[in-house]
Design a protein around this motif. Structure first.
Motif, mmCIF file in Angstrom:
data_model
loop_
_atom_site.group_PDB
_atom_site.id
_atom_site.type_symbol
_atom_site.label_atom_id
_atom_site.label_comp_id
_atom_site.label_asym_id
_atom_site.label_seq_id
_atom_site.Cartn_x
_atom_site.Cartn_y
_atom_site.Cartn_z
ATOM 1 N N VAL A 112 13.002 16.227 31.413
ATOM 2 C CA VAL A 112 12.645 15.013 32.161
ATOM 3 C C VAL A 112 12.734 15.280 33.658
ATOM 4 O O VAL A 112 11.829 14.917 34.428
ATOM 5 N N ALA A 113 13.823 15.916 34.095
ATOM 6 C CA ALA A 113 13.976 16.239 35.516
ATOM 7 C C ALA A 113 12.871 17.155 35.990
ATOM 8 O O ALA A 113 12.354 17.016 37.110
ATOM 9 N N MET A 127 9.099 15.648 25.554
ATOM 10 C CA MET A 127 9.071 16.237 26.892
ATOM 11 C C MET A 127 8.698 17.713 26.840
ATOM 12 O O MET A 127 7.940 18.217 27.682
ATOM 13 N N TRP A 128 9.229 18.421 25.835
ATOM 14 C CA TRP A 128 8.921 19.843 25.702
ATOM 15 C C TRP A 128 7.435 20.041 25.411
ATOM 16 O O TRP A 128 6.789 20.921 25.989
ATOM 17 N N CYS A 141 12.407 26.103 34.425
ATOM 18 C CA CYS A 141 12.620 25.021 33.463
ATOM 19 C C CYS A 141 13.138 25.577 32.138
ATOM 20 O O CYS A 141 14.119 25.063 31.575
ATOM 21 N N ARG A 142 12.508 26.610 31.624
ATOM 22 C CA ARG A 142 12.898 27.172 30.329
ATOM 23 C C ARG A 142 14.296 27.793 30.394
ATOM 24 O O ARG A 142 15.081 27.668 29.439
ATOM 25 N N PHE A 143 14.606 28.464 31.492
ATOM 26 C CA PHE A 143 15.928 29.070 31.634
ATOM 27 C C PHE A 143 17.010 27.989 31.665
ATOM 28 O O PHE A 143 18.052 28.126 31.002
ATOM 29 N N ALA A 144 16.767 26.912 32.410
ATOM 30 C CA ALA A 144 17.746 25.823 32.480
ATOM 31 C C ALA A 144 17.939 25.174 31.118
ATOM 32 O O ALA A 144 19.058 24.821 30.734
#
Length: 448
Positions: free
Chosen positions: A368-369, A425-426, A308-311
């Motif tokens: 969100v995804a 979201m974060w 998630c963080r990389f994306a």
């Protein structure tokens, strides 16, 4: 991880871009036949878009659960039961929507106050497509399932082939080439249906090839009903958020029309240019959701957090880099569309506010995804509803209309909405923790 993410996301991105380009070619071909036909198809597609949003209920729920089933190494029978339940749901939805559309689409066309020829063309177009809504809904399901298995490249090729088939048949049937009758707008509708049937059948073949002999069509209602309920539970908030977003954007567009046609034109040109950035962020979000679904299903929550963080970092870097390039070359870019100096200045000024919007949107789409992929589907829905209507809609009216900031005020409000939702979201992802979210906790219990 990086290679896997881009291997999943790039085909989704290419598919979306090709769909946009081929859709433009489709419009150009219809414009050679009749301007009224172009207007009719555009209106008909807006009506059909609402049906696609409803299909998101099943499609999104299936995508989330299927990826988690794969990651959790659920049995082949359990995976088959989920896929079968999703197929039955969309078939049932297709039948119901076909009946409703048969009754109400003439009423909708009258309500829109269309002129005689445009109304006639739209009715003729919808009259053909209406009977094949179930094909489109099933196409969405099979595509979602295959993407959950990581087959995004095959889905890309099928989508491109489907659209090319549509264009070729448009040329043959609209204008009556090679001895075929010139069918006009009805020919365009038949070409669209034929392209969708072609794409659907290829996806069916690929799914059976992926699943091999393991996929067996069995209907056991004791298993189907719980699976259907689960799919709807996961998919409903996502569809509700999409519906809310589109309604909010429609109202914002009403505010823009109050500012004059130059503002409307500048808005259209800016949206056209930044669409590629948006599509990339959406594509990377979808690829991330697949990977996190696999990781969450397998109980590898640390890996899911890294993904998630990389994306998020990738989408932010790409969005800001592309925005910088667009802003530097803004005059040349907008000169491709217009020579009006007032529109050029307005569009260039508003483009600066898009840095704020893309800063938030790049993170919002990924987080969100990711939250949905681990089963936290309600939180993005609730935050989205509040922020979209209070900040995006309310802020657009306050800044754009009341404070007379015009289109610039609208885009600032849109950026504030995206940044607020991205921050929420974060914080949800970080503070709740990917191992503490209610959806993941329940999922872990199922996997034990």
């Amino acid at each position: 991880m990086q290679k896997k993410l881009f291997r999943l996301s790039v085909p989704i991105f290419v598919e979306a871009i090709m769909n946009t380009i081929i859709g433009s070619v489709d419009t150009i071909m219809l414009s050679s036949y009749s301007d009224d036909a172009v207007a009719a198809v555009s209106i008909a597609n807006q009506i059909l878009f609402l049906i696609q949003v409803l299909a998101c209920i099943v499609t999104t729920g299936t995508s989330i659960l299927c990826a988690q089933y794969i990651g959790a190494k659920k049995t082949e029978e359990e995976q088959n039961d989920l896929i079968t339940a999703s197929i039955l749901l969309n078939v049932g939805m297709g039948v119901v929507l076909t009946v409703l559309m048969s009754v109400f689409y003439p009423v909708i066309l009258r309500f829109l106050n269309l002129s005689g020829q445009v109304r006639s063309y739209a009715g003729e177009y919808l009259g053909v497509l209406n009977w094949f809504l179930w094909v489109q809904l099933l196409y969405f399901i099979f595509s979602a399932v295959l993407k959950s298995y990581g087959r995004t490249t095959q889905c890309m090729y099928v989508s491109i082939g489907m659209n090319v088939c549509n264009i070729v048949l448009n040329y043959l049937l609209i204008f009556g080439k090679f001895g075929l009758p010139a069918m006009g707008i009805r020919g365009a509708a038949i070409a669209t249906v034929a392209g969708r049937v072609f794409g659907f059948l290829i996806l069916v073949w690929i799914l059976f090839d992926v699943r091999g002999k393991q996929f067996q069509w069995k209907i056991c209602w004791e298993k189907m009903v719980p699976n259907m309920r689960k799919v709807i539970t996961y998919g409903m908030p996502a569809a509700g958020e999409q519906i809310s977003y589109n309604l909010a954007q429609f109202l914002v567009m009403v505010f823009v029309t109050m500012m004059g046609m130059k503002a409307v034109t500048a808005q259209s040109y800016i949206n056209t240019c930044v669409r590629f950035i948006y599509v990339f962020s959406v594509s990377l979000g979808q690829g991330t959701a697949i990977m996190i679904g696999w990781s969450a299903g397998a109980g590898e929550y640390g890996k899911a957090d890294e993904e998630c963080r990389f994306a998020g970092k990738c989408t932010f870097a790409f969005s800001m880099a592309m925005m910088a390039v667009m802003f530097v070359f803004r005059n040349r870019m907008f000169s491709l569309f217009t020579s009006d100096p007032e529109i050029l200045v307005l569009a260039g000024t508003v483009l600066l506010a898009n840095f704020l919007l893309e800063c938030g949107r790049s993170q919002n789409l990924v987080y969100v995804a990711s939250l949905r992929a681990v089963g936290d589907v309600k939180f993005p829905f609730y935050i989205g509803i509040v922020s979209m209507w209070c900040v995006a809609v309310g802020g657009s009216y306050l800044l754009g209309i009341v404070l007379h900031m015009g289109l610039l005020g609208v885009w600032i409000a849109q950026g504030m909405d995206e940044c607020l939702r991205a921050a929420a979201m974060w914080i949800r992802w970080k503070r709740k923790g990917y191992t503490q979210i209610e959806g993941v906790e329940s999922w872990r219990k199922q996997c034990r």
